[in-house]
Write a protein that holds these residues in place. Structure first.
Motif, PDB file in Angstrom:
ATOM      1  N   UNK A  25       0.794  -1.240   0.000  1.00 37.75           N
ATOM      2  CA  UNK A  25       0.000   0.000   0.000  1.00 37.75           C
ATOM      3  C   UNK A  25       0.822   1.283   0.000  1.00 37.75           C
ATOM      4  N   UNK A  26       2.147   1.222   0.002  1.00 35.67           N
ATOM      5  CA  UNK A  26       2.953   2.439  -0.037  1.00 35.67           C
ATOM      6  C   UNK A  26       3.792   2.437  -1.305  1.00 35.67           C
ATOM      7  N   UNK A 122       4.973   5.254  11.069  1.00 30.29           N
ATOM      8  CA  UNK A 122       4.359   4.845   9.813  1.00 30.29           C
ATOM      9  C   UNK A 122       4.804   5.692   8.641  1.00 30.29           C
ATOM     10  N   UNK A 123       3.835   6.151   7.832  1.00 31.15           N
ATOM     11  CA  UNK A 123       4.143   6.960   6.656  1.00 31.15           C
ATOM     12  C   UNK A 123       4.671   8.331   7.055  1.00 31.15           C
ATOM     13  N   UNK A 150       5.026  -4.327  11.528  1.00 33.73           N
ATOM     14  CA  UNK A 150       5.878  -5.301  10.838  1.00 33.73           C
ATOM     15  C   UNK A 150       5.482  -5.384   9.367  1.00 33.73           C
ATOM     16  N   UNK A 151       6.460  -5.234   8.488  1.00 34.45           N
ATOM     17  CA  UNK A 151       6.214  -5.306   7.056  1.00 34.45           C
ATOM     18  C   UNK A 151       5.861  -3.982   6.413  1.00 34.45           C
ATOM     19  N   UNK A 152       5.745  -2.908   7.212  1.00 33.52           N
ATOM     20  CA  UNK A 152       5.338  -1.614   6.675  1.00 33.52           C
ATOM     21  C   UNK A 152       6.396  -0.539   6.932  1.00 33.52           C
ATOM     22  N   UNK A 153       7.641  -0.927   6.968  1.00 32.04           N
ATOM     23  CA  UNK A 153       8.720   0.029   7.231  1.00 32.04           C
ATOM     24  C   UNK A 153       9.241   0.678   5.970  1.00 32.04           C
ATOM     25  N   UNK A 154       8.420   1.491   5.330  1.00 31.27           N
ATOM     26  CA  UNK A 154       8.847   2.203   4.122  1.00 31.27           C
ATOM     27  C   UNK A 154      10.075   3.052   4.439  1.00 31.27           C
ATOM     28  N   UNK A 171       8.634  -1.933  16.453  1.00 33.56           N
ATOM     29  CA  UNK A 171       7.418  -2.415  15.797  1.00 33.56           C
ATOM     30  C   UNK A 171       6.237  -2.547  16.756  1.00 33.56           C
ATOM     31  N   UNK A 172       6.435  -2.230  18.035  1.00 36.78           N
ATOM     32  CA  UNK A 172       5.336  -2.311  18.995  1.00 36.78           C
ATOM     33  C   UNK A 172       5.352  -1.066  19.882  1.00 36.78           C
ATOM     34  N   UNK A 173       4.203  -0.710  20.456  1.00 40.19           N
ATOM     35  CA  UNK A 173       4.171   0.438  21.370  1.00 40.19           C
ATOM     36  C   UNK A 173       5.111   0.261  22.556  1.00 40.19           C
ATOM     37  N   UNK A 174       5.223  -0.962  23.041  1.00 38.28           N
ATOM     38  CA  UNK A 174       6.093  -1.212  24.189  1.00 38.28           C
ATOM     39  C   UNK A 174       7.553  -0.915  23.833  1.00 38.28           C
TER      40      UNK A 174
END
Length: 320
Positions: A25-26, A122-123, A150-154, A171-174
């Motif tokens: 999607x990016x 994100x974006x 995960x998988x969306x690290x443009x 990849x997580x808030x923590x």
């Protein structure tokens, strides 16, 4: 969706030189001048508005080199629930034309900052990438925390190449708070903080920073979404100079209604951030949803951002 509209004297008509799917999607679009020359330089953190239909523009951050560039690069996330801007861009292919505004920035780095702490979600990585390019070029002190699903690290690889060990990815808030909280506490005096991402993330980062004693003047942000939908209950806008009325449907913005009815309203970000579409208000209650006007200006009730804000009642009257 048809061909791109032709350029005006204040815009640039560029050709799509290349497209790349960075992740799901990016999509990255590389836009070049038709004569093979250079394009106007820009301040890091700048964006351009891409016209995807006459009177309709969406703004996207520039991610490439800033000084006399041979191309402009933008990375666009497909918004499947949007009105068509990102969808149109995702259909572009090499050789097609696109009309864009000249670059404009409301998220520039502070040149004399002692250190730059850059936080991307994100974006929201797109303006941060241009900040990093400038920091590397000019030898500025900086570090980056980049949070993504995960998988969306443009642009993760681009940042890794530029930053080296100055990049932290989570990849997580923590993980995010485990890195950010101590980072906020260890910065030298004179550090500036820049955050780009969803509005809740920006608010949380700013709150954490000020809670640790950061001066608000050193906390900067740029949301990639206004965090609110432009839709709501239908209402009517009255144009005070002519008495003309324009209906605004529940699923459209006031700005879109004005443009669709032939009223030329300057606009750029369409997210309630840049202030370009600010309109004076003669009367009527306003549902302010922007991030541009101050609380005092909103309380005065004499201006609004039609890209996201609406009438709080049945009608609002504008100085148009």
């Amino acid at each position: 969706m048809g061909d791109a509209p032709t350029a005006t004297a204040t815009e640039l008509s560029l050709v799509v030189a290349d497209t790349t799917m960075l992740c799901e999607d990016i999509r990255q679009i590389v836009l070049a001048p038709t004569d093979g020359g250079t394009l106007p330089s820009f301040t890091p953190g700048s964006h351009v508005a891409v016209t995807w239909r006459p009177g309709h523009r969406n703004s996207y951050s520039l991610t490439g080199p800033a000084i006399e560039p041979g191309h402009y690069s933008i990375s666009v996330r497909l918004d499947r629930a949007g009105h068509g801007g990102s969808q149109w861009i995702h259909t572009l292919s090499a050789g097609e034309r696109a009309t864009v505004s000249r670059p404009r920035s409301a998220f520039a780095p502070v040149p004399d900052a002692r250190h730059h702490l850059l936080v991307a979600g994100g974006i929201g990585v797109t303006p941060v990438l241009s900040h990093v390019r400038a920091a590397v070029q000019w030898g500025r002190s900086f570090e980056v925390i980049y949070s993504f699903r995960a998988g969306f690290g443009a642009h993760r690889d681009d940042l890794a190449e530029l930053c080296g060990d100055r990049l932290t990815t989570v990849e997580t808030p923590e993980e995010f708070w485990a890195h950010l909280t101590p980072a906020l506490g260890r910065q030298p005096i004179g550090t500036h903080l820049y955050t780009c991402g969803p509005v809740p993330m920006i608010d949380a980062v700013a709150g954490a920073a000020t809670g640790q004693g950061w001066p608000i003047q050193r906390v900067h942000s740029e949301p990639f979404s206004s965090g609110v939908a432009a839709g709501g209950k239908p209402f009517t806008v009255r144009l005070g100079r002519t008495g003309t009325t324009v209906p605004v449907d529940a699923d459209e913005s006031l700005l879109e209604a004005l443009l669709d009815n032939g009223f030329d309203v300057p606009n750029l970000c369409r997210q309630g951030v840049c202030g370009e579409c600010r309109l004076p208000v003669r009367g009527g209650r306003i549902d302010h949803r922007d991030l541009y006007l101050t609380d005092e200006e909103k309380a005065a009730g004499d201006a609004m951002m039609p890209c996201v804000s609406r009438a709080a009642g049945a009608e609002v009257e504008l100085e148009l």
